[in-house]
Design a protein around this motif. Structure first.
Motif, PDB file in Angstrom:
ATOM      1  N   ARG A 180      29.578  42.077 -10.177  1.00  0.00           N
ATOM      2  CA  ARG A 180      29.837  41.384  -8.903  1.00  0.00           C
ATOM      3  C   ARG A 180      31.112  40.547  -8.997  1.00  0.00           C
ATOM      4  NH1 ARG A 180      24.505  41.872  -9.062  1.00  0.00           N
ATOM      5  NH2 ARG A 180      23.547  42.715  -7.193  1.00  0.00           N
ATOM      6  N   ASN A 181      31.317  39.964 -10.165  1.00  0.00           N
ATOM      7  CA  ASN A 181      32.502  39.135 -10.338  1.00  0.00           C
ATOM      8  C   ASN A 181      33.790  39.955 -10.241  1.00  0.00           C
ATOM      9  OD1 ASN A 181      33.270  36.518 -10.593  1.00  0.00           O
ATOM     10  ND2 ASN A 181      33.634  36.686 -12.805  1.00  0.00           N
ATOM     11  N   ALA A 184      34.248  40.875  -6.673  1.00  0.00           N
ATOM     12  CA  ALA A 184      34.686  39.728  -5.865  1.00  0.00           C
ATOM     13  C   ALA A 184      36.187  39.525  -6.037  1.00  0.00           C
ATOM     14  CB  ALA A 184      33.921  38.479  -6.275  1.00  0.00           C
ATOM     15  N   ASP A 196      35.335  36.359   2.026  1.00  0.00           N
ATOM     16  CA  ASP A 196      33.962  36.119   1.593  1.00  0.00           C
ATOM     17  C   ASP A 196      33.700  36.856   0.277  1.00  0.00           C
ATOM     18  OD1 ASP A 196      31.305  35.762   1.275  1.00  0.00           O
ATOM     19  OD2 ASP A 196      30.709  36.701   3.160  1.00  0.00           O
ATOM     20  N   ARG A 197      33.351  36.071  -0.766  1.00  0.00           N
ATOM     21  CA  ARG A 197      33.144  36.670  -2.086  1.00  0.00           C
ATOM     22  C   ARG A 197      31.732  37.206  -2.274  1.00  0.00           C
ATOM     23  NH1 ARG A 197      36.781  35.348  -6.287  1.00  0.00           N
ATOM     24  NH2 ARG A 197      35.091  35.367  -7.801  1.00  0.00           N
ATOM     25  N   ASN A 198      30.918  37.142  -1.249  1.00  0.00           N
ATOM     26  CA  ASN A 198      29.556  37.632  -1.398  1.00  0.00           C
ATOM     27  C   ASN A 198      29.528  39.166  -1.424  1.00  0.00           C
ATOM     28  OD1 ASN A 198      26.877  38.280  -1.312  1.00  0.00           O
ATOM     29  ND2 ASN A 198      26.357  36.504  -0.053  1.00  0.00           N
ATOM     30  N   ASP A 200      27.334  41.404  -2.368  1.00  0.00           N
ATOM     31  CA  ASP A 200      26.169  42.136  -1.861  1.00  0.00           C
ATOM     32  C   ASP A 200      26.228  42.342  -0.347  1.00  0.00           C
ATOM     33  OD1 ASP A 200      25.163  42.285  -4.422  1.00  0.00           O
ATOM     34  OD2 ASP A 200      24.048  40.423  -4.235  1.00  0.00           O
ATOM     35  N   VAL A 201      26.714  41.319   0.349  1.00  0.00           N
ATOM     36  CA  VAL A 201      26.822  41.422   1.806  1.00  0.00           C
ATOM     37  C   VAL A 201      27.808  42.524   2.184  1.00  0.00           C
ATOM     38  CG1 VAL A 201      27.614  40.204   3.875  1.00  0.00           C
ATOM     39  CG2 VAL A 201      26.189  39.019   2.200  1.00  0.00           C
ATOM     40  N   HIS A 202      28.950  42.566   1.495  1.00  0.00           N
ATOM     41  CA  HIS A 202      29.945  43.598   1.782  1.00  0.00           C
ATOM     42  C   HIS A 202      29.408  44.984   1.445  1.00  0.00           C
ATOM     43  CE1 HIS A 202      33.013  40.779   2.840  1.00  0.00           C
ATOM     44  NE2 HIS A 202      33.012  40.200   1.656  1.00  0.00           N
TER      45      HIS A 202
END
Ligand code: CA
Length: 229
Positions: A180-181, A184, A196-198, A200-202
């Motif tokens: 994830r990092n 991001a 937005d660094r989220n 999972d949402v993307h």
């Protein structure tokens, strides 16, 4: 064409000798380091085409070497093939998301090793070429970073800038787990305006938009995501 150079980081002399012999015979240049620290230094100075990296090494182990190579700008894209002993589950290596391009379990045949090395080198070369281009195709998916004309099965899909960057990062490295990092970072690409660094949402948004091609993206539980090979 210049000889491809393979750096082997392996502490077991027998295995090192067999690998060196076979790779040399196949036309590769080979150098051997016996521990992680030396291997890391060699990788930085010698700039090999690929690293064959044993997991269990004295001092700095293979995972740490891999992490450090990925963390540094000049060795980030260096292809890594990890060697694991039987019982050290290969899933662990890939699942940890340290960024090895492939792995092989001992004992392996030299022929298999050579085939894997060639495959990893091929993929890495294709990746380098794709980076130069603004279009990237994976299965039913076509991405275009310049014209923002992204397609699934020839049908246009609307991706935001963040979604496009995320997909691009995954598709450039099919089979490799991106944390994830890492994703991001790919999404924000060092921009002053932080997107937005989220991750999972993307990813969920991208999956909804991809429809039939959705299964290209695979979740690696607890770690991150990868694009199916
Ligand atoms: Ca070892």
């Amino acid at each position: 064409m210049a000889k491809e150079h393979v750096l082997l980081i392996e502490d077991e002399p027998d295995i090192a000798e067999i690998v060196q012999y076979n790779l040399t015979r196949e036309g590769f240049g080979v150098s051997v380091s016996r521990d992680g620290q030396t291997g890391l230094r060699e990788a930085r100075t010698r700039k090999p085409s690929l690293v064959v990296l044993d997991l269990m090494l004295p001092g700095l182990d293979g995972l740490e070497v891999c992490r450090q190579l990925r963390a540094s700008e000049e060795t980030r894209e260096l292809p890594i093939l990890m060697l694991t002993a039987k019982g050290e589950e290969s899933d662990i290596v890939l699942g940890l998301g340290v960024g090895a391009d492939d792995h092989l379990t001992k004992p392996f045949s030299p022929k298999e090793l050579v085939a894997r090395i060639r495959a990893v080198l091929r993929r890495s070369k294709a990746r380098g070429e794709a980076k130069q281009r603004s279009r990237l195709t994976r299965g039913p998916l076509t991405l275009d970073s310049e014209r923002f004309e992204d397609l699934v099965n020839e049908e246009p899909i609307e991706l935001t800038r963040a979604e496009l960057r995320l997909l691009w990062a995954l598709c450039l490295r099919p089979g490799r787990v991106l944390t994830r990092n890492e994703l991001a970072e790919a999404i924000t690409a060092g921009e002053a305006i932080i997107l937005d660094r989220n991750v999972d949402v993307h990813v969920s948004a991208v999956r909804r938009k991809m429809g039939a091609a959705e299964d290209l993206n695979v979740t690696v539980r607890g770690v991150g995501y990868k694009c199916r090979e």
